[in-house]
Write a protein that holds these residues in place. Structure first.
Motif, PDB file in Angstrom:
ATOM      1  N   PHE A  68      -4.622   5.239   9.258  1.00  0.00           N
ATOM      2  CA  PHE A  68      -3.896   4.991   7.999  1.00  0.00           C
ATOM      3  C   PHE A  68      -4.641   5.600   6.808  1.00  0.00           C
ATOM      4  O   PHE A  68      -4.962   4.944   5.820  1.00  0.00           O
ATOM      5  CB  PHE A  68      -3.596   3.497   7.789  1.00  0.00           C
ATOM      6  N   LEU A  71      -3.173   5.547   3.223  1.00  0.00           N
ATOM      7  CA  LEU A  71      -3.134   4.171   2.725  1.00  0.00           C
ATOM      8  C   LEU A  71      -4.528   3.710   2.310  1.00  0.00           C
ATOM      9  O   LEU A  71      -4.700   3.063   1.264  1.00  0.00           O
ATOM     10  CB  LEU A  71      -2.558   3.250   3.794  1.00  0.00           C
ATOM     11  N   LEU A 241       0.939  -6.665   4.408  1.00  0.00           N
ATOM     12  CA  LEU A 241      -0.174  -5.736   4.253  1.00  0.00           C
ATOM     13  C   LEU A 241      -1.336  -6.452   3.576  1.00  0.00           C
ATOM     14  O   LEU A 241      -1.248  -6.862   2.420  1.00  0.00           O
ATOM     15  CB  LEU A 241       0.256  -4.508   3.435  1.00  0.00           C
ATOM     16  N   TYR A 243      -5.857  -6.319   3.321  1.00  0.00           N
ATOM     17  CA  TYR A 243      -6.910  -5.317   3.454  1.00  0.00           C
ATOM     18  C   TYR A 243      -8.250  -5.905   3.055  1.00  0.00           C
ATOM     19  O   TYR A 243      -8.334  -7.029   2.551  1.00  0.00           O
ATOM     20  CB  TYR A 243      -6.575  -4.081   2.614  1.00  0.00           C
ATOM     21  N   GLN A 268       3.126   1.378   6.546  1.00  0.00           N
ATOM     22  CA  GLN A 268       2.297   2.249   5.715  1.00  0.00           C
ATOM     23  C   GLN A 268       3.112   2.887   4.600  1.00  0.00           C
ATOM     24  O   GLN A 268       2.660   2.996   3.448  1.00  0.00           O
ATOM     25  CB  GLN A 268       1.642   3.322   6.582  1.00  0.00           C
ATOM     26  N   ALA A 271       3.886   0.244   1.843  1.00  0.00           N
ATOM     27  CA  ALA A 271       2.689  -0.091   1.066  1.00  0.00           C
ATOM     28  C   ALA A 271       2.296   1.059   0.137  1.00  0.00           C
ATOM     29  O   ALA A 271       1.907   0.830  -1.018  1.00  0.00           O
ATOM     30  CB  ALA A 271       1.538  -0.427   2.007  1.00  0.00           C
ATOM     31  N   LEU A 272       2.400   2.277   0.623  1.00  0.00           N
ATOM     32  CA  LEU A 272       2.074   3.424  -0.222  1.00  0.00           C
ATOM     33  C   LEU A 272       3.017   3.526  -1.418  1.00  0.00           C
ATOM     34  O   LEU A 272       2.589   3.818  -2.544  1.00  0.00           O
ATOM     35  CB  LEU A 272       2.125   4.711   0.603  1.00  0.00           C
TER      36      LEU A 272
END
Length: 374
Positions: A68, A71, A241, A243, A268, A271-272
């Motif tokens: 990813f 991301l 999502l 992190y 992904q 989220a981007l």
């Protein structure tokens, strides 16, 4: 034996008799129990997400980028906006912060190892710990002359030195109390610990002005981890999502336990798109803070005891029977959270209209439901 007895006999002994995590999902006019954002994703961002997923759809015959890469770059850039430089090699992500926490415990916990958290805190910490075969240890809060839920550096460090856990969990702001930690607590715990120190900052964007982030402590501390999520301030709970930021060596260790291609291509892409519109996505943060502070002020005027909050929710006490008040609010169409602390309930800060509905319902109950000391 019936099917349930057969399955129970096969189940790991340490999981037998346990109850699965799950906040009530009820169809009510005002749902303020899971700390989601009450504000929908802005139309401009919805369009960007839709376009990104549509573009990605043609390539779904291929596995997603296992690393990813884009991301991680976008998440590092977003974290860097706070003034602390974060390299993409320091970033890891998963399907919600719970999966990120699971990866940490899979890698650094396990049978024969322990994890410690300062109760009350996020209820999923002990649940995830147990599922990995790690032993959970309850630390305690409460400081003489301070709030019942406060945690100071000396007390936290002393408990860590005594228990010698392999993983320590700190929440800042803490869930369910809403209180943020001073960096002195994080530093003291890190210095006292031999193992991993995980600072869960799921609600960091809502913190009051001047509240520091543990991101500023990462340099030179290879055992320190800071976890975040896009479920709260980014209004992306359905996007799943979460992190973390940590030393690149620690991030590399997580590759040993993650499932192959654990972040889907659509995840992904969504989220981007959200990160590309971070300013717009975060425009509601001030509005939520205003409702949080309104809740604190109004509840105090009712004679109840709200806990000062740096999150998007408020824990309040002074109730004779917390669960009875929870039911009374539900009967009036307002769903809040009974977090299992006697005489307390937790309410999410929503829209002005939702806040009004909650406060009106609570005010109607207070004459007969107030009565216990906080």
């Amino acid at each position: 034996m019936d099917a349930r007895e057969v399955v129970d006999a096969l189940l790991r002994p340490d999981l037998r008799g346990r109850t699965a995590y799950g906040a009530p999902q009820l169809d009510v006019p005002v749902a303020l129990n899971t700390n989601e954002s009450s504000y929908p994703v802005p139309g401009v961002v919805v369009a960007a997400m839709t376009a990104a997923v549509q573009e990605a759809a043609a390539g779904l015959n291929r596995y997603p980028d296992r690393e990813f890469t884009r991301l991680r770059e976008a998440l590092a850039s977003y974290l860097g906006r706070s003034g602390t430089t974060v390299d993409p090699a320091q970033v890891w992500a998963g399907n919600g912060s719970n999966e990120v926490l699971l990866h940490l415990l899979q890698a650094f916990g396990g049978p024969g190892r322990t994890a410690l958290g300062f109760t009350p805190a996020y209820s999923m910490h002990p649940i995830i710990t147990t599922t990995t075969g790690t032993t959970w240890v309850d630390g305690t809060r409460g400081v003489a002359g301070a709030g019942a839920f406060d945690l100071d550096a000396a007390s936290a460090a002393a408990q860590v030195r005594e228990r010698r856990p392999d993983v320590v969990f700190l929440c800042s702001p803490n869930n369910p109390t809403g209180t943020a930690l001073g960096l002195d607590v994080v530093e003291a715990v890190y210095d006292a610990a031999d193992g991993l120190v995980v600072v869960d900052e799921a609600y960091a964007e809502y913190a009051r002005a001047g509240t520091p982030s543990a991101l500023t402590l990462l340099a030179g501390r290879p055992r320190l981890v800071v976890t975040r999520t896009m479920s709260k301030a980014f209004a992306l709970a359905g996007g799943r999502l979460g992190y973390l930021a940590a030393d690149p060596a620690l991030v590399d260790a997580l590759r040993l336990v993650r499932m192959p291609y654990h972040l889907s291509t659509p995840t992904q892409a969504v989220a981007l798109a959200a990160l590309a519109h971070a300013d717009l996505m975060l425009e509601t943060v001030d509005a939520v803070r205003a409702q949080r502070d309104r809740i604190v002020e109004e509840i105090a005027r009712m004679g109840l005891s709200p806990v000062p909050s740096d999150a998007n929710f408020v824990l309040f006490g002074g109730l004779a029977d917390g669960h009875a008040t929870w039911q009374g609010l539900l009967d009036r169409g307002v769903l809040v959270r009974d977090v299992g602390i006697a005489h307390y309930l937790r309410v999410t800060a929503g829209t002005p209209e939702e806040t009004s509905a909650f406060l009106d319902a609570l005010a109607a109950l207070v004459p007969t439901h107030a009565g216990a000391a906080p």
